[in-house]
Design a protein around this motif. Structure first.
Motif, PDB file in Angstrom:
ATOM      1  N   ALA A  94       0.939  -1.269  -0.025  1.00  0.00           N
ATOM      2  CA  ALA A  94      -0.120   0.105   0.086  1.00  0.00           C
ATOM      3  C   ALA A  94       0.788   1.267  -0.154  1.00  0.00           C
ATOM      4  CB  ALA A  94      -1.091  -0.084   1.095  1.00  0.00           C
ATOM      5  N   ALA A  95       2.189   1.200   0.747  1.00  0.00           N
ATOM      6  CA  ALA A  95       2.925   2.340   0.601  1.00  0.00           C
ATOM      7  C   ALA A  95       3.493   2.706  -0.870  1.00  0.00           C
ATOM      8  CB  ALA A  95       4.141   2.118   1.592  1.00  0.00           C
ATOM      9  N   PHE A  96       3.324   1.509  -1.573  1.00  0.00           N
ATOM     10  CA  PHE A  96       3.766   1.881  -3.168  1.00  0.00           C
ATOM     11  C   PHE A  96       2.424   2.104  -3.985  1.00  0.00           C
ATOM     12  CE2 PHE A  96       6.944  -0.673  -0.977  1.00  0.00           C
ATOM     13  CZ  PHE A  96       8.032   0.138  -1.205  1.00  0.00           C
ATOM     14  N   GLY A  97       1.330   2.311  -3.389  1.00  0.00           N
ATOM     15  CA  GLY A  97       0.142   2.425  -4.079  1.00  0.00           C
ATOM     16  C   GLY A  97      -0.214   1.298  -4.975  1.00  0.00           C
ATOM     17  N   ALA A  98       0.266   0.138  -4.368  1.00  0.00           N
ATOM     18  CA  ALA A  98      -0.039  -1.251  -4.909  1.00  0.00           C
ATOM     19  C   ALA A  98      -0.777  -2.105  -3.965  1.00  0.00           C
ATOM     20  CB  ALA A  98       1.382  -1.847  -5.341  1.00  0.00           C
ATOM     21  N   CYS A  99      -1.432  -3.300  -4.539  1.00  0.00           N
ATOM     22  CA  CYS A  99      -1.682  -4.574  -3.478  1.00  0.00           C
ATOM     23  C   CYS A  99      -1.771  -5.891  -4.491  1.00  0.00           C
ATOM     24  CB  CYS A  99      -3.287  -4.024  -3.705  1.00  0.00           C
ATOM     25  SG  CYS A  99      -4.213  -3.955  -5.113  1.00  0.00           S
ATOM     26  N   ILE A 100      -1.862  -6.862  -3.687  1.00  0.00           N
ATOM     27  CA  ILE A 100      -1.573  -8.137  -4.193  1.00  0.00           C
ATOM     28  C   ILE A 100      -2.874  -8.326  -5.205  1.00  0.00           C
ATOM     29  CG2 ILE A 100      -1.825 -10.642  -3.746  1.00  0.00           C
ATOM     30  CD1 ILE A 100      -0.796 -10.103  -1.083  1.00  0.00           C
ATOM     31  N   ARG A 101      -2.491  -8.763  -6.537  1.00  0.00           N
ATOM     32  CA  ARG A 101      -3.707  -8.913  -7.602  1.00  0.00           C
ATOM     33  C   ARG A 101      -4.174 -10.258  -7.653  1.00  0.00           C
ATOM     34  NH1 ARG A 101      -6.720  -5.685  -8.756  1.00  0.00           N
ATOM     35  NH2 ARG A 101      -5.400  -4.027  -8.904  1.00  0.00           N
ATOM     36  N   HIS A 102      -3.177 -11.303  -7.270  1.00  0.00           N
ATOM     37  CA  HIS A 102      -3.573 -12.664  -7.387  1.00  0.00           C
ATOM     38  C   HIS A 102      -2.352 -13.678  -6.764  1.00  0.00           C
ATOM     39  CE1 HIS A 102      -1.350 -13.875 -10.940  1.00  0.00           C
ATOM     40  NE2 HIS A 102      -2.244 -12.959 -11.397  1.00  0.00           N
ATOM     41  N   ALA A 103      -2.759 -14.730  -6.251  1.00  0.00           N
ATOM     42  CA  ALA A 103      -1.662 -15.726  -5.660  1.00  0.00           C
ATOM     43  C   ALA A 103      -2.407 -17.206  -5.785  1.00  0.00           C
ATOM     44  CB  ALA A 103      -1.668 -15.304  -4.001  1.00  0.00           C
ATOM     45  N   ARG A 104      -1.610 -17.509  -6.625  1.00  0.00           N
ATOM     46  CA  ARG A 104      -2.234 -19.058  -7.384  1.00  0.00           C
ATOM     47  C   ARG A 104      -1.244 -20.268  -7.472  1.00  0.00           C
ATOM     48  NH1 ARG A 104      -5.190 -15.718 -12.069  1.00  0.00           N
ATOM     49  NH2 ARG A 104      -6.898 -15.080 -10.725  1.00  0.00           N
ATOM     50  N   PRO A 105      -1.740 -21.402  -7.267  1.00  0.00           N
ATOM     51  CA  PRO A 105      -0.869 -22.556  -7.566  1.00  0.00           C
ATOM     52  C   PRO A 105      -0.743 -22.863  -9.164  1.00  0.00           C
ATOM     53  CG  PRO A 105      -3.164 -23.258  -6.730  1.00  0.00           C
ATOM     54  CD  PRO A 105      -3.179 -21.715  -6.850  1.00  0.00           C
ATOM     55  N   PHE A 106       0.290 -23.298  -9.568  1.00  0.00           N
ATOM     56  CA  PHE A 106       0.302 -23.752 -10.772  1.00  0.00           C
ATOM     57  C   PHE A 106       0.957 -25.164 -10.840  1.00  0.00           C
ATOM     58  CE2 PHE A 106       0.562 -19.305 -11.346  1.00  0.00           C
ATOM     59  CZ  PHE A 106      -0.374 -19.070 -12.418  1.00  0.00           C
ATOM     60  N   TYR A 107       0.456 -25.995 -11.997  1.00  0.00           N
ATOM     61  CA  TYR A 107       0.773 -27.488 -12.253  1.00  0.00           C
ATOM     62  C   TYR A 107       1.395 -27.668 -13.554  1.00  0.00           C
ATOM     63  CZ  TYR A 107      -2.656 -27.761  -8.296  1.00  0.00           C
ATOM     64  OH  TYR A 107      -3.429 -27.673  -6.881  1.00  0.00           O
ATOM     65  N   VAL A 108       2.299 -28.761 -13.670  1.00  0.00           N
ATOM     66  CA  VAL A 108       2.883 -29.188 -14.869  1.00  0.00           C
ATOM     67  C   VAL A 108       2.611 -30.705 -15.025  1.00  0.00           C
ATOM     68  CG1 VAL A 108       4.491 -27.291 -15.010  1.00  0.00           C
ATOM     69  CG2 VAL A 108       5.104 -29.646 -14.037  1.00  0.00           C
ATOM     70  N   LEU A 109       2.496 -30.843 -16.459  1.00  0.00           N
ATOM     71  CA  LEU A 109       2.532 -32.522 -16.764  1.00  0.00           C
ATOM     72  C   LEU A 109       3.974 -32.667 -17.592  1.00  0.00           C
ATOM     73  CD1 LEU A 109      -0.518 -34.703 -17.666  1.00  0.00           C
ATOM     74  CD2 LEU A 109       1.605 -34.902 -18.976  1.00  0.00           C
ATOM     75  N   THR A 110       4.646 -33.546 -17.208  1.00  0.00           N
ATOM     76  CA  THR A 110       5.861 -33.720 -17.974  1.00  0.00           C
ATOM     77  C   THR A 110       6.117 -34.975 -19.029  1.00  0.00           C
ATOM     78  OG1 THR A 110       6.919 -34.894 -16.090  1.00  0.00           O
ATOM     79  CG2 THR A 110       7.184 -32.451 -16.097  1.00  0.00           C
ATOM     80  N   GLU A 111       5.152 -36.073 -18.797  1.00  0.00           N
ATOM     81  CA  GLU A 111       5.076 -37.171 -19.549  1.00  0.00           C
ATOM     82  C   GLU A 111       3.589 -37.466 -20.296  1.00  0.00           C
ATOM     83  OE1 GLU A 111       7.725 -38.874 -20.287  1.00  0.00           O
ATOM     84  OE2 GLU A 111       8.953 -37.710 -19.130  1.00  0.00           O
TER      85      GLU A 111
END
Length: 250
Positions: A94-111
């Motif tokens: 907030a001191a920078f005029g900002a906020c958290i926009r999103h926080a999310r998990p990410f997954y991958v498939l390798t085979e």
């Protein structure tokens, strides 16, 4: 760690591949890399944080990164995204005029994996045929129609002449393609979503890219789709933005 994921994290968080693999937190001033993910990118980058390999990667604007280094150089990465920590970070932003926009998990498939398509008729779509669905609210998660992350592949499941589910893959970067999925209400809880996601992930791997899947931390049904399709947790990501930035789904 899959080589393409390693390369992507280095590009996205302005570090070297060795930095991603070591046991230290890293704090860097953001410099746009040509291989970074650009789906609905918030520009300029004020702050991005990844939890990966039991450590933290911070990149963003110089003044914000300087403050993060002061606060979080000894942070406990596995617990960093706990609600009290996020609230404290939001107050700092907030001191920078900002906020958290999103926080999310990410997954991958390798085979790639075998897929049982059941009694669904499967159709595939390419950049030439995907525009048919532009503006179709039924498939807003499958196809993003984002100029910087074009939709590359699609696969649908039909029954009795009706599309009941659609998965799409967007080229968020040269290396990682993101998968989105929509299933019509009457076809839910039948395994269709996971089947289509797995089928499309195989196609993405065949194209030489790494399929990945992001969702909300509280969207348990979506997380089950990823897990049932064979995806595994790969990293957790937080993005901050100026407070006036319009809300975006990513």
């Amino acid at each position: 760690m899959h080589p393409l994921l390693l390369r992507q994290m280095a590009a996205d968080f302005c570090v070297t591949e060795a930095d991603v693999l070591d046991n230290q937190h890293h704090f860097t001033v953001f410099q746009p890399h040509p291989e970074r993910r650009q789906y609905l990118e918030i520009t300029p980058c004020l702050l991005k944080i990844a939890v990966i390999n039991d450590k933290l990667l911070f990149t963003g604007r110089k003044d914000v990164i300087t403050r993060c280094l002061e606060l979080y150089h000894n942070a406990n990465a596995p617990w960093f995204m706990e609600a009290p920590n996020l609230a404290a970070l939001d107050r700092e932003l907030a001191a920078f005029g900002a906020c958290i926009r999103h926080a999310r998990p990410f997954y991958v498939l390798t085979e790639p994996a075998a897929v049982d398509t059941g009694n669904f008729l499967i159709r595939r779509y390419t950049p030439d045929t995907i525009p048919t669905f532009k503006g179709d609210a039924r498939f807003s998660e499958a196809f993003g129609f984002c100029e910087t992350a074009p939709d590359m592949l699609g696969v649908s499941g039909e029954r009795a002449g009706k599309i009941l589910g659609m998965a799409g893959a967007s080229a968020d970067s040269p290396h990682l393609w993101q998968i989105g999925i929509n299933v019509q209400p009457e076809a839910r809880s039948q395994g269709l979503a996971s089947m289509l996601v797995k089928l499309l992930a195989n196609d993405v791997l065949t194209a030489g890219r790494l399929p990945y899947y992001g969702t909300s931390i509280s969207h348990l049904a979506s997380q089950r789709v990823a897990l049932n399709a064979g995806f595994r947790p790969a990293w957790f990501e937080l993005v901050a933005a100026p407070q006036e930035t319009p809300e975006m789904n990513n």
